[in-house]
Design an enzyme around this catalytic site. Sequence first.
Site, PDB file in Angstrom:
ATOM      1  N   GLU A   1     -35.634 109.154 135.073  1.00  0.00           N
ATOM      2  CA  GLU A   1     -36.456 107.943 134.980  1.00  0.00           C
ATOM      3  C   GLU A   1     -35.679 106.690 134.578  1.00  0.00           C
ATOM      4  O   GLU A   1     -35.643 106.303 133.408  1.00  0.00           O
ATOM      5  CB  GLU A   1     -37.621 108.167 134.012  1.00  0.00           C
ATOM      6  CG  GLU A   1     -38.508 109.315 134.416  1.00  0.00           C
ATOM      7  CD  GLU A   1     -39.789 109.414 133.592  1.00  0.00           C
ATOM      8  OE1 GLU A   1     -39.850 108.768 132.537  1.00  0.00           O
ATOM      9  OE2 GLU A   1     -40.703 110.111 134.010  1.00  0.00           O
TER      10      GLU A   1
ATOM     11  N   GLU B   1     -41.822 116.343 137.287  1.00  0.00           N
ATOM     12  CA  GLU B   1     -42.763 116.268 136.160  1.00  0.00           C
ATOM     13  C   GLU B   1     -44.131 115.877 136.686  1.00  0.00           C
ATOM     14  O   GLU B   1     -44.246 115.020 137.563  1.00  0.00           O
ATOM     15  CB  GLU B   1     -42.368 115.200 135.118  1.00  0.00           C
ATOM     16  CG  GLU B   1     -41.208 115.546 134.249  1.00  0.00           C
ATOM     17  CD  GLU B   1     -40.893 114.478 133.202  1.00  0.00           C
ATOM     18  OE1 GLU B   1     -41.807 113.731 132.788  1.00  0.00           O
ATOM     19  OE2 GLU B   1     -39.722 114.403 132.806  1.00  0.00           O
TER      20      GLU B   1
HETATM   21  C1  GBH Z   1     -42.022 111.107 131.198  1.00  0.00           C
HETATM   22  O1  GBH Z   1     -42.128 109.721 131.192  1.00  0.00           O
HETATM   23  C2  GBH Z   1     -40.770 111.539 130.490  1.00  0.00           C
HETATM   24  O2  GBH Z   1     -39.768 111.941 131.395  1.00  0.00           O
HETATM   25  C3  GBH Z   1     -41.000 112.618 129.480  1.00  0.00           C
HETATM   26  O3  GBH Z   1     -39.880 112.729 128.662  1.00  0.00           O
HETATM   27  C4  GBH Z   1     -42.268 112.307 128.717  1.00  0.00           C
HETATM   28  O4  GBH Z   1     -42.468 113.161 127.630  1.00  0.00           O
HETATM   29  C5  GBH Z   1     -43.410 112.413 129.683  1.00  0.00           C
HETATM   30  O5  GBH Z   1     -43.229 111.588 130.783  1.00  0.00           O
HETATM   31  C6  GBH Z   1     -44.757 112.071 129.088  1.00  0.00           C
HETATM   32  O6  GBH Z   1     -44.771 110.754 128.655  1.00  0.00           O
HETATM   33  O7  GBH Z   1     -46.336 103.563 125.469  1.00  0.00           O
HETATM   34  O8  GBH Z   1     -47.997 102.517 126.838  1.00  0.00           O
HETATM   35  O9  GBH Z   1     -45.878 101.560 126.667  1.00  0.00           O
HETATM   36  C7  GBH Z   1     -43.233 109.211 131.881  1.00  0.00           C
HETATM   37  C8  GBH Z   1     -43.156 107.717 132.031  1.00  0.00           C
HETATM   38  C9  GBH Z   1     -42.810 105.792 130.721  1.00  0.00           C
HETATM   39  C10 GBH Z   1     -44.822 106.980 130.490  1.00  0.00           C
HETATM   40  C11 GBH Z   1     -43.059 105.116 129.396  1.00  0.00           C
HETATM   41  C12 GBH Z   1     -45.086 106.302 129.171  1.00  0.00           C
HETATM   42  C13 GBH Z   1     -44.746 104.308 127.878  1.00  0.00           C
HETATM   43  C14 GBH Z   1     -46.075 103.689 128.027  1.00  0.00           C
HETATM   44  N1  GBH Z   1     -43.406 107.089 130.753  1.00  0.00           N
HETATM   45  N2  GBH Z   1     -44.477 104.988 129.155  1.00  0.00           N
HETATM   46  S1  GBH Z   1     -46.615 102.777 126.647  1.00  0.00           S
END
Ligand code: GBH
Length: 481
Positions: free
Chosen positions: A199, A387
């Site tokens: 990512e 994922e």
């Molecule tokens: C994935 O990210 C990751 O690869 C993994 O490590 C993680 O545990 C999993 O998904 C679940 O989150 O806090 O509202 O600002 C997914 C993409 C990007 C989603 C960052 C959450 C933060 C949103 N992620 N995003 S916020």
Amino acid sequence: MSWMTRRDFGKVATAAATATVLKAGMGKSAWAADHDAVRIFPKGFVWGCATASYQVEGAVNEDGRGATIWDNFAHTPGKIHNNDTGDVADDSYHRYKEDIQLLKNLGVGGHRFSIAWSRIFPSGTGAVNQKGVDFYDRVIDELLKNGIEPYVTLFHWDLPAALPGGWQSRDTAKAFAEYAAFAAKHYSDRVKHFMTTNEFVCITDIGHVEGRFAPGLRLPPAEANQVRHHAILAHGLGVQAIRANAKAGTKVGLAENANVFVPVIETDEHIAAAKRATRLGNAPFLTALMEGRYIDEYLEMAGAAAPKVEAGDFKAIGSKLDFVGLNVYTPIYVRAENSARGFAIEQQQANYPNMDSPWLKVGPEVAYWSVRNVCENWKMPDLLITENGCSAEDVVTPAGRIEDTERVMYLRNHLAQFHRAISEGYPLRGYFLWSLLDNFEWADGYSKRFGLHYVDYATQKRIPKLSAEWYKQVIAHNEIV
Ligand code: GBH
């Protein structure tokens, strides 16, 4: 049909047989059989789970592991919910055998996990830490002993803190390539699938522009674009390094959460808008990898802040891949618009439903369009869903169960949409569910649970949720149940 369940009938009915039955004008039960038959996945489809080093391992000071930017960030007060850290996490560093038994019990064919770069190279580069190398040898051997294929991510955000300048430095991309070369040389006798990075947008934007992830910076546009460039360069140099050092037959890809644009209405004009949005909306990352350059629109938008690119960078970045892994969560609805870019993002209503994480808006069609949009834009190699999964507010009932019907609902509906993509011939070969276990959910600490297994962090006890029972049956039947 009373002598057989609908499911049994679905199993014996091949598509052809069902078609014959339908032609013969049979009634309702034939319709049901047809419905079941189309929920079966192709033979050889890989079912798996996914985890990442810093989220599950703990043991941050053991056996010579070097500090990472996430250790430092998590230990900075106020950065993580409840000031949680990954110091212990799921203690999988010590409990990996138990966790592999959970995988075995599910019946998965593959497991996606990440190697902590700083266990192998505590300073990011230079001297190898043999104890770190040994740990992943043990994990890989244990997986294989249990009939589970290891799918290895080399970088899932835990950057060695000792690397000067972190992702702001071009040298970090070179250091990554050295590490990738070592990992490929050492593990490719047993590991057949490597993913370089996980990512890009989280590595770059969330950590360096929004500051909500490590290293917590808020860089201006030119520096941010340079960080983005270094991240994709690391991927590219990593691919070259793996190819140069791995045993023949080793497959190389990445895990990318490309923005997924879902047409608001599935008509030609909106489908075309989603295709255009996919290309522009992923311009610094997947688009750059697939086209081996920054597209003109991106460079125009960046203007004077465009990244500095050196000769040869795009030869690496555009390296042909054996597979592309997609991490699929949230849809962005898009519609056609009579404008130069040809699309507009649909505004989301305030009460649009989400899972337990506010950002995790639910729209199962995201699964289908994640696959179709990229295939509409580029000639894609094999695809894997590296994922997909969701948080839920899991509680243990007095009977000791976790009845996460909403997670099952989420997963079942997404699988149906992935199935739709497969049935239309798109080359989707496997699915890795996020996640095997509840774990350290980055800035959300331990407050959000994504696991098929509940983790009681006080005791480290793992309890399979309803969704684990469900996934086990999906795998056993190779079918949505
Ligand atoms: C994935 O990210 C990751 O690869 C993994 O490590 C993680 O545990 C999993 O998904 C679940 O989150 O806090 O509202 O600002 C997914 C993409 C990007 C989603 C960052 C959450 C933060 C949103 N992620 N995003 S916020």
